[in-house]
Structure formats: structure tokens, C-alpha cells
Design an enzyme around this catalytic site. Structure first.
Site, short mmCIF file in Angstrom:
data_model
loop_
_atom_site.label_atom_id
_atom_site.label_comp_id
_atom_site.label_asym_id
_atom_site.label_seq_id
_atom_site.Cartn_x
_atom_site.Cartn_y
_atom_site.Cartn_z
N ASP A 94 0.84 -1.20 0.00
CA ASP A 94 0.00 0.00 0.00
C ASP A 94 0.87 1.24 0.00
O ASP A 94 2.10 1.16 0.10
CB ASP A 94 -0.98 -0.02 1.20
CG ASP A 94 -0.31 -0.25 2.54
OD1 ASP A 94 0.94 -0.30 2.59
OD2 ASP A 94 -1.01 -0.39 3.55
N ASN A 165 -7.93 0.37 13.61
CA ASN A 165 -9.34 0.05 13.34
C ASN A 165 -9.50 -1.29 12.62
O ASN A 165 -10.56 -1.59 12.09
CB ASN A 165 -9.97 1.17 12.49
CG ASN A 165 -9.24 1.36 11.16
OD1 ASN A 165 -8.32 0.60 10.84
ND2 ASN A 165 -9.65 2.34 10.39
N HIS A 167 -7.72 -2.29 9.95
CA HIS A 167 -7.48 -2.30 8.50
C HIS A 167 -6.31 -3.22 8.14
O HIS A 167 -5.42 -3.48 8.94
CB HIS A 167 -7.32 -0.89 7.92
CG HIS A 167 -6.04 -0.17 8.23
ND1 HIS A 167 -6.01 1.17 8.55
CD2 HIS A 167 -4.75 -0.57 8.25
CE1 HIS A 167 -4.75 1.55 8.74
NE2 HIS A 167 -3.97 0.50 8.57
N GLU A 172 -9.75 -0.27 4.55
CA GLU A 172 -10.36 0.27 5.77
C GLU A 172 -11.67 -0.47 6.08
O GLU A 172 -12.22 -1.16 5.21
CB GLU A 172 -10.66 1.75 5.56
CG GLU A 172 -9.41 2.63 5.44
CD GLU A 172 -8.78 2.96 6.79
OE1 GLU A 172 -8.85 2.14 7.72
OE2 GLU A 172 -8.19 4.06 6.91
C1 GLP Z 1 -0.39 1.36 8.00
C2 GLP Z 1 -0.44 0.57 6.70
C3 GLP Z 1 -0.51 -0.91 6.95
C4 GLP Z 1 0.12 -1.21 8.29
C5 GLP Z 1 -0.73 -0.58 9.36
C6 GLP Z 1 -0.07 -0.56 10.72
O1 GLP Z 1 -0.87 2.64 7.84
N1 GLP Z 1 -1.52 0.92 5.87
O2 GLP Z 1 0.05 -1.61 5.89
O3 GLP Z 1 0.18 -2.58 8.49
O4 GLP Z 1 -1.13 0.73 9.00
O5 GLP Z 1 0.92 0.40 10.76
P1 GLP Z 1 1.92 0.51 12.00
O6 GLP Z 1 2.73 -0.73 11.98
O7 GLP Z 1 2.76 1.73 11.72
O8 GLP Z 1 1.10 0.63 13.22
#
Ligand code: GLP
Length: 271
Positions: A94, A165, A167, A172
Site C-alpha cells: 500500500d 481500526n 485495517h 479500511e
Molecule cells: C499502515 C499501513 C498498513 C500497516 C498498518 C499498521 O498505515 N496501511 O500496511 O500494516 O497501518 O501500521 P503501523 O505498523 O505503523 O502501526
């Protein structure tokens, strides 16, 4: 250094409307460091079980974010010799669409954390030139990216974090399990978790249909801020309200979390 994965606890999706097709293995580790070490071992053992892959490269989709940082560090250092990394194709999961200069792009993060340290040569990142381009360019880029992944046989291993949340990638809450790669509006809680600076409002993501069809998935989570999402994903209803819950009826998934992230699990799964 080799680590053998301890036996996982089976999670069967008690609250799912339909019986799950697969089960998850859940590992609760004491802290971020231990979660990361087991996460790196799980990546290597998951890749190793594909054998020679019929002579083709293994398609690995990498998430970005804080959670896998130490896993990627370990893969590039202590675990570097445990696998022939030239055998993998890296695909980005992503990306922010409208990040400010305060935010490192996920493509830059993956270049720095994975591509360069592991000397990968077959690399599929969303091009940095997309920054500042219009929606049509972004939509075309994520569709092409996903098509390339599918044409090459789909995902062998997906390495996931989880949003506060629930995702998955940037899929989302509300995302259908049949969703494909697309531009998405980021929710308030996702934006609030992004720092520093004014958070992006939109992202692109490989769709749930493609992610959930992965032959293997590993989901990592650390910290109490992820505890509600982990409880919803592992013990709540399998529904679009928590996209990570679809992993319970998707690919073979190993969940590796620390105690803080496990803090809202009920019963025997909470250590
Ligand atoms: C991010 C990405 C995801 C990631 C998640 C957790 O924004 N969209 O691919 O796994 O949210 O992120 P973090 O590890 O920084 O908490």
C-alpha cells in the site's frame, strides 16, 4: 540464527456467521523484541516451506509501518543467511496518495528496510513519480501493480501489520472481501495514528480479494493501541467492520503479537 516456531494456539472463529475454512495460529510474545524475533523466524520458515517453488520466484507482499521494522532489520542481519533472498519478488502492499514531505513514502521505506539490505533485484514498488499526480494515474498504477502480481501467480506470503481500526493494507473498515486494488479514503483513526505532520487523507492498497488469497499470511501487532483491533480480528465477528477478521477465513495465517496487543483477548489466548 534459527528459531523454531512454538506450537500455535488454534483460533477457530467462534463468533463467525459461518464456520471458518481455515484456522489461525496465534503466538503471544512478551514484548516487541520477542515478537519481532519470532516474526522474522516465521517469515523464513514460511518461505522455506515452498521448497524450490517449482523454479519460480516467490511473491512476497510487504507492508510498511512501525510494526515490522525490527522484523525487517532481523531479516537483513541475523536471518540474512537463512534464505536465498534472490528467490523472492517483492511487491508493495500500500502507499499514501497525498503524503506531505513529513511522511516517508512506503516505497522509500521498503527500499531502505528491505530491498537494499537484502539486495533484492525483482522489486515491484509504486513509482515515486506518482506523488503529485492525479487520481487516474494512481488508479492505473495500483491496478497494474495488482494485475502483475496476479499474473505471476498471486501472493505466496503476505506480511501484515494491522491498523488501529482493523485495517489490512489500506483496506479500511467497510472494505468488501472481494475488493481489488484502488484508491481509498483514510479513516479518522488511521489518520490520527500517522505522525508527524498533517496526515495524508488517502492511500492506495492491494485489494482484500488479492491479499486474502495469499497462500500464507503473517500478521504482526505490538502495543496496547492495537489490542481492540486484535480482539476484533481474532474473536469478533468476521465482517467488513474489521477487515483483518477476514484472515480467519482466508489464507493460512500466523498471528504474532506481543502481550500488550493481546491485552483485550479473552480466555486462554491471553497469556
Ligand atoms: C499502515 C499501513 C498498513 C500497516 C498498518 C499498521 O498505515 N496501511 O500496511 O500494516 O497501518 O501500521 P503501523 O505498523 O505503523 O502501526
Amino acid at each position: 540464527m534459527k528459531i523454531t516456531l512454538p506450537p500455535a494456539r488454534a483460533v477457530g472463529g467462534r463468533n463467525s456467521p459461518a464456520p471458518p475454512r481455515t484456522t489461525l495460529g496465534v503466538h503471544v510474545e512478551p514484548d516487541f523484541a520477542a515478537m519481532s524475533r519470532l516474526g522474522a523466524a516465521a517469515v523464513v520458515s514460511s518461505l522455506a516451506q515452498f521448497g524450490d517453488g517449482g523454479g519460480r520466484r516467490l511473491n512476497v507482499v510487504f507492508s510498511a509501518g512501525r510494526t515490522p521494522t525490527c522484523v525487517y532489520d532481523l531479516l537483513a542481519t541475523e536471518f540474512c543467511g537463512e534464505f536465498d533472498w534472490s528467490r523472492i519478488s517483492l511487491f508493495q502492499m500500500d502507499e499514501y496518495v497525498d503524503a506531505s514531505v513529513a511522511h516517508e513514502s512506503f516505497s522509500r521505506y521498503l527500499t531502505r528496510m528491505v530491498v537494499e539490505p537484502l539486495h533484492l533485484s525483482d522489486v515491484h514498488l509504486l513509482p515515486p513519480e506518482l506523488a503529485g499526480m492525479g487520481d487516474e494515474s494512481w488508479s492505473a498504477a495500483i491496478r497494474d501493480h495488482e494485475r502483475k502480481l496476479l499474473e505471476r501467480g498471486g501472493i505466496d506470503l503476505a506480511i501484515h501489520g494491522i491498523g488501529v481500526n482493523g485495517h489490512l493494507g489500506f483496506n479500511e473498515p467497510g472494505s468488501a472481501p472481494t475488493s481489488l486494488g484502488r484508491i481509498v479514503q483514510l479513516s479518522g483513526s488511521t489518520r490520527a495514528a500517522i505522525s508527524p505532520g498533517p496526515p495524508p487523507t488517502r492511500g492506495v492498497t492491494v485489494g482484500l480479494a488479492t491479499l486474502l488469497a495469499a497462500r500464507e499470511s503473517i500478521m504482526l501487532a505490538s502495543g496496547s493501541s492495537k489490542a481492540p483491533a486484535i480482539a476484533a480480528a481474532l474473536e469478533g465477528a468476521v465482517s467488513a467492520d474489521c477487515p483483518a477478521s477476514w484472515l480467519r477465513i482466508g489464507s493460512k495465517t500466523t498471528v504474532i503479537i506481543d502481550r500488550a496487543a493481546a491485552g483485550e483477548l479473552r480466555g486462554s489466548r491471553r497469556e
